[in-house]
Motif scaffolding. Structure first.
Motif, short mmCIF file in Angstrom:
data_model
loop_
_atom_site.label_atom_id
_atom_site.label_comp_id
_atom_site.label_asym_id
_atom_site.label_seq_id
_atom_site.Cartn_x
_atom_site.Cartn_y
_atom_site.Cartn_z
N HIS A 84 0.85 -1.22 -0.11
CA HIS A 84 0.04 0.00 0.05
C HIS A 84 0.84 1.16 -0.12
O HIS A 84 0.58 2.26 -0.78
CB HIS A 84 -0.81 -0.02 1.29
N ALA A 85 1.88 1.29 0.75
CA ALA A 85 2.92 2.31 0.67
C ALA A 85 3.36 2.82 -0.51
O ALA A 85 3.30 3.70 -0.93
CB ALA A 85 3.90 2.15 1.70
N HIS A 86 3.80 1.52 -1.17
CA HIS A 86 4.35 1.72 -2.67
C HIS A 86 3.43 2.42 -3.46
O HIS A 86 3.77 3.26 -4.35
CB HIS A 86 4.84 0.53 -3.13
N VAL A 87 2.10 1.87 -3.29
CA VAL A 87 1.06 2.34 -4.08
C VAL A 87 0.83 4.07 -3.96
O VAL A 87 0.65 4.88 -4.94
CB VAL A 87 -0.24 1.65 -4.08
N MET A 88 0.88 4.29 -2.85
CA MET A 88 0.78 5.80 -2.52
C MET A 88 2.04 6.62 -3.03
O MET A 88 1.79 7.58 -3.54
CB MET A 88 0.90 6.02 -0.94
N LEU A 141 -11.19 -0.44 14.43
CA LEU A 141 -10.54 0.60 14.76
C LEU A 141 -9.11 0.18 14.33
O LEU A 141 -8.50 1.33 13.56
CB LEU A 141 -10.59 0.75 16.40
N ALA A 142 -8.45 -0.95 14.36
CA ALA A 142 -7.29 -0.91 13.94
C ALA A 142 -7.11 -0.89 12.43
O ALA A 142 -5.94 -0.33 12.01
CB ALA A 142 -6.96 -2.38 14.62
N GLY A 143 -8.10 -1.52 11.77
CA GLY A 143 -7.80 -1.36 10.22
C GLY A 143 -7.92 0.00 9.85
O GLY A 143 -7.24 0.57 9.00
N ARG A 144 -8.79 0.98 10.55
CA ARG A 144 -8.93 2.43 10.18
C ARG A 144 -7.70 3.07 10.61
O ARG A 144 -7.28 3.84 9.52
CB ARG A 144 -10.18 2.73 10.90
N ALA A 145 -6.90 2.53 11.65
CA ALA A 145 -5.88 3.40 12.07
C ALA A 145 -4.79 2.83 11.16
O ALA A 145 -3.91 3.85 10.70
CB ALA A 145 -5.66 3.14 13.38
N ALA A 179 -2.92 5.85 8.90
CA ALA A 179 -1.58 6.10 8.89
C ALA A 179 -0.87 6.03 7.28
O ALA A 179 0.08 6.61 7.04
CB ALA A 179 -0.94 5.37 9.90
N LEU A 180 -0.81 4.94 6.70
CA LEU A 180 -0.54 4.46 5.52
C LEU A 180 -0.94 5.92 4.40
O LEU A 180 -0.11 6.10 3.92
CB LEU A 180 -1.06 3.36 5.05
N ASN A 181 -2.15 6.06 4.45
CA ASN A 181 -2.54 6.96 3.34
C ASN A 181 -1.96 8.59 3.64
O ASN A 181 -1.78 9.18 2.90
CB ASN A 181 -4.16 7.37 3.54
N GLY A 182 -1.63 8.70 5.19
CA GLY A 182 -0.91 9.81 5.71
C GLY A 182 0.48 10.02 4.74
O GLY A 182 0.82 11.28 4.89
N ARG A 217 6.65 -1.03 9.39
CA ARG A 217 7.34 -1.34 10.56
C ARG A 217 6.76 -0.48 11.65
O ARG A 217 6.46 -0.93 12.72
CB ARG A 217 8.79 -1.53 10.34
N THR A 218 6.89 0.93 11.41
CA THR A 218 6.72 1.84 12.41
C THR A 218 5.08 1.78 12.88
O THR A 218 4.71 1.71 14.02
CB THR A 218 6.79 3.16 12.07
#
Length: 209
Positions: A97-101, A165-169, A173-176, A201-202
């Protein structure tokens, strides 16, 4: 200074090229200020070429949104099929997901800035229906992460107080990343991989020693 760069020469009426140009314009100028003229300028074409495929800027934004989500699904769905522990799967999904962003930054930043504008603004019922469909598509994507979290809960490899809640968090965070990531000259694939890995990882493992 003009931040909009013309696309490579090719078939200007390609729908894909128009959507690419629009994503670049929306990211550079903002959804409200970007115009069909701006999109045509990036294409080095006339407005008529754009209107041949799309009736309005709204319609183009919806196409940008839909393709942005498709990029996410295409990156993460194959990982869902892997026969690996849920915590490993979740990590790989977060990295993907981070790579896609980063790889589709104009798309992702455009929809991050645009959805609230359209929800607050004046839209037709037909446009609101499209927005509802796109939001449901986003929810379906987030469900992939929630499904893996539940899988990990059952296997004992993941421990979260609330899966929803965990999924949304995690997704939030990834979308940020699209808010602070910048494409820099000379940046290598290894640099991007380090960002994606470090961010995942963070988010998933925290910062506690």
């Amino acid at each position: 200074m003009n931040d909009l760069q013309p696309l490579p020469a090719g078939k200007v009426d390609s729908v894909q090229q128009i959507i690419d140009a629009a994503a670049q314009c929306f990211m550079a100028k903002g959804l409200e200020k970007a115009t069909i003229d701006d999109i045509a300028d990036v294409l080095a074409a006339t407005k008529g070429r754009v209107y041949h495929h799309f009736r309005s800027k709204n319609a183009i934004f919806f196409a940008v949104h839909r393709l942005a989500m498709q990029y996410c699904f295409d990156a993460v769905a194959p990982i869902m099929a892997l026969d690996i522990p849920a915590d490993d799967k979740l990590f790989q999904m977060a990295v993907a997901h981070a790579h896609v962003m980063m790889d589709t930054l104009p798309y992702q930043r455009s929809i991050r800035l645009g959805v609230d504008i359209y929800l607050r603004g004046s839209t037709t019922e037909a446009e609101r229906e499209v927005l509802r469909e796109l939001i449901e598509l986003r929810n379906d994507y987030e469900d992939l992460f929630r499904d893996v979290l539940r899988e990990g809960q059952e296997a004992g490899t993941v421990d979260v107080p609330d899966v929803g809640l965990a999924g949304r968090a995690i997704i939030g965070a990834l979308n940020g990343l699209v808010d602070w990531y910048r494409i820099r000259p000379g940046q290598s694939e290894a640099d991007r991989a380090a960002i994606a890995d470090g961010l995942a990882r963070t988010i998933l493992y925290g910062v506690k020693a």
